[in-house]
Scaffold this motif. Structure first.
Motif, short mmCIF file in Angstrom:
data_model
loop_
_atom_site.label_atom_id
_atom_site.label_comp_id
_atom_site.label_asym_id
_atom_site.label_seq_id
_atom_site.Cartn_x
_atom_site.Cartn_y
_atom_site.Cartn_z
N UNK A 19 0.83 -1.21 0.00
CA UNK A 19 0.00 0.00 0.00
C UNK A 19 0.87 1.26 0.00
N UNK A 20 1.87 1.28 0.86
CA UNK A 20 2.75 2.46 0.95
C UNK A 20 3.46 2.70 -0.37
N UNK A 21 4.01 1.65 -0.95
CA UNK A 21 4.73 1.78 -2.21
C UNK A 21 3.79 2.30 -3.32
N UNK A 22 2.58 1.77 -3.38
CA UNK A 22 1.63 2.21 -4.40
C UNK A 22 1.28 3.69 -4.23
N UNK A 23 0.99 4.11 -3.02
CA UNK A 23 0.66 5.52 -2.78
C UNK A 23 1.85 6.42 -3.09
N UNK A 24 3.03 5.99 -2.68
CA UNK A 24 4.23 6.80 -2.94
C UNK A 24 4.46 6.97 -4.43
N UNK A 25 4.30 5.89 -5.18
CA UNK A 25 4.51 5.96 -6.62
C UNK A 25 3.43 6.79 -7.31
N UNK A 26 2.19 6.70 -6.82
CA UNK A 26 1.12 7.54 -7.37
C UNK A 26 1.42 9.02 -7.17
N UNK A 27 2.03 9.35 -6.05
CA UNK A 27 2.39 10.74 -5.76
C UNK A 27 3.72 11.12 -6.40
N UNK A 28 4.36 10.14 -7.06
CA UNK A 28 5.64 10.35 -7.76
C UNK A 28 6.74 10.84 -6.82
N UNK A 29 6.81 10.18 -5.66
CA UNK A 29 7.82 10.52 -4.67
C UNK A 29 8.86 9.41 -4.59
N UNK A 30 10.09 9.80 -4.39
CA UNK A 30 11.12 8.81 -4.05
C UNK A 30 10.97 8.49 -2.57
#
Length: 90
Positions: A19-30
């Protein structure tokens, strides 16, 4: 603790990491950018995403705030995502 209880805990940690990885990637954050936004170490973020951390409520709050959502929303699966079968509700 029983083996089954431990396995459930391990699965929850993996689901939270996905979940964290998906949200982070959706927000385009490293990981580094996210760690800065929520004042957590980058290696801690990485270990959550790898399913290795039992995250405290305080850190769940920091993470959910970084995404501008409540903890309960943060823990919901993404709508229309291929991982819904794996995530379900945490």
């Amino acid at each position: 603790m029983s083996k089954n209880g431990n396995n459930n805990g391990e699965r929850l940690k993996k689901k939270l990491g996905v979940r964290l990885r998906e949200l982070r990637k959706l927000k385009k954050l490293s990981q580094a950018e996210l760690s800065y936004e929520c004042n957590l170490d980058r290696t801690y973020i990485a270990s959550i995403e790898q399913g290795k951390r039992n995250v405290s409520l305080i850190n769940l709050r920091k993470l959910s705030n970084a995404f501008g959502m409540s903890i309960s929303k943060f823990l919901e699966p993404l709508n229309g995502n291929n991982h819904n079968d794996n995530l379900k509700y945490l």
